[in-house]
Write a protein that holds these residues in place. Sequence first.
Motif, mmCIF file in Angstrom:
data_model
loop_
_atom_site.group_PDB
_atom_site.id
_atom_site.type_symbol
_atom_site.label_atom_id
_atom_site.label_comp_id
_atom_site.label_asym_id
_atom_site.label_seq_id
_atom_site.Cartn_x
_atom_site.Cartn_y
_atom_site.Cartn_z
ATOM 1 N N LYS A 91 0.880 -1.202 -0.175
ATOM 2 C CA LYS A 91 0.076 0.205 0.166
ATOM 3 C C LYS A 91 0.834 1.229 0.005
ATOM 4 O O LYS A 91 1.046 1.937 1.036
ATOM 5 C CB LYS A 91 -0.931 0.051 1.304
ATOM 6 N N SER A 92 1.465 1.543 -1.223
ATOM 7 C CA SER A 92 2.652 2.737 -1.259
ATOM 8 C C SER A 92 2.232 3.489 -2.222
ATOM 9 O O SER A 92 3.157 4.383 -2.529
ATOM 10 C CB SER A 92 3.977 2.003 -1.538
ATOM 11 N N SER A 93 1.036 3.728 -2.727
ATOM 12 C CA SER A 93 0.692 4.641 -3.805
ATOM 13 C C SER A 93 0.268 5.844 -2.819
ATOM 14 O O SER A 93 -0.127 5.930 -1.861
ATOM 15 C CB SER A 93 -0.511 4.025 -4.421
ATOM 16 N N TYR A 94 0.199 7.241 -3.654
ATOM 17 C CA TYR A 94 -0.297 8.472 -2.953
ATOM 18 C C TYR A 94 -1.573 8.204 -2.515
ATOM 19 O O TYR A 94 -1.984 8.563 -1.638
ATOM 20 C CB TYR A 94 0.004 9.564 -3.831
ATOM 21 N N ALA A 95 -2.324 7.374 -3.292
ATOM 22 C CA ALA A 95 -4.025 7.246 -2.842
ATOM 23 C C ALA A 95 -3.787 6.444 -1.654
ATOM 24 O O ALA A 95 -4.668 6.901 -0.681
ATOM 25 C CB ALA A 95 -4.573 6.417 -3.845
ATOM 26 N N ASP A 96 -2.890 5.545 -1.313
ATOM 27 C CA ASP A 96 -3.053 4.821 0.005
ATOM 28 C C ASP A 96 -2.568 5.859 1.104
ATOM 29 O O ASP A 96 -3.181 5.840 2.062
ATOM 30 C CB ASP A 96 -2.048 3.653 -0.244
ATOM 31 N N PHE A 97 -1.325 6.454 0.751
ATOM 32 C CA PHE A 97 -1.222 7.510 1.874
ATOM 33 C C PHE A 97 -2.048 8.505 2.251
ATOM 34 O O PHE A 97 -2.348 8.676 3.277
ATOM 35 C CB PHE A 97 0.284 8.109 1.242
ATOM 36 N N PHE A 98 -2.888 9.130 1.107
ATOM 37 C CA PHE A 98 -3.948 10.219 1.427
ATOM 38 C C PHE A 98 -4.922 9.428 2.451
ATOM 39 O O PHE A 98 -5.589 10.257 3.128
ATOM 40 C CB PHE A 98 -4.160 10.905 0.406
ATOM 41 N N ILE A 125 -4.134 20.143 4.856
ATOM 42 C CA ILE A 125 -5.223 20.950 4.691
ATOM 43 C C ILE A 125 -5.174 21.403 2.856
ATOM 44 O O ILE A 125 -6.346 21.214 2.392
ATOM 45 C CB ILE A 125 -5.416 22.331 5.236
ATOM 46 N N ILE A 126 -4.142 21.385 2.393
ATOM 47 C CA ILE A 126 -3.953 21.822 1.009
ATOM 48 C C ILE A 126 -4.373 20.769 0.166
ATOM 49 O O ILE A 126 -5.066 20.891 -0.511
ATOM 50 C CB ILE A 126 -2.497 22.448 0.563
ATOM 51 N N PHE A 127 -3.861 19.634 0.442
ATOM 52 C CA PHE A 127 -4.321 18.233 -0.222
ATOM 53 C C PHE A 127 -5.624 17.806 -0.004
ATOM 54 O O PHE A 127 -6.455 17.349 -1.027
ATOM 55 C CB PHE A 127 -3.242 17.029 0.300
#
Length: 197
Positions: A18-25, A97-99
């Motif tokens: 689970k190392s994608s940006y989607a997973d992180f966010f 907050i920006i993301f």
Amino acid sequence: MKQLIVLGNGFDLACGLKSSYADFFQQRFSELFCDGKSKNFEEIEVILKEKRDSILFSISNRKREITDIYGADRECDYFKDCSNKWSSNTGLTRWDIIFLFAQLCIGKETNLYEWQDVELIILEAVSIALGKKYISRVSYKEKVSIGYSSGNGRSVFADLIYYISRVSSINNSSEIANELLNELKKFEAIFSKYIAK
């Protein structure tokens, strides 16, 4: 002797990490604004919408308080003044907050973000915050709903950047740039810990 050679990107994802940006966010937003246990964006989308509404509402209230006390054309560091209302997590950064608002305003879904999308959002946010003329390469949504109103994705995002990047009542470019850079370093350290974990 056996040898493994890995070429290109995506090996981690092909291995099921689970190392994608989607997973992180998804994990980051869940930890900051929910119970930290959600499995996907669909589970927390309603909470994230309420959180964005709440953030803009608290900024608006703080701006009104300042105007009542000092008169018009006075600003403050809205993030420092209000962020304790937005999350009980003391590691909350301006970039979180920006993301969070990018998820609403940008035309690409968070689960499709690649590294270049994240870099473009950072460039976009910094350019807006510093008032630099630039050609935007970010695709915004035509219309987004926030609170009881709606607007163009770019204008909603730009308004949020304006308030989140304020660091004092004076707000010169070097102060803003330094604060955004320091906050980005914190945000990147959080991402590094997530990847290492």
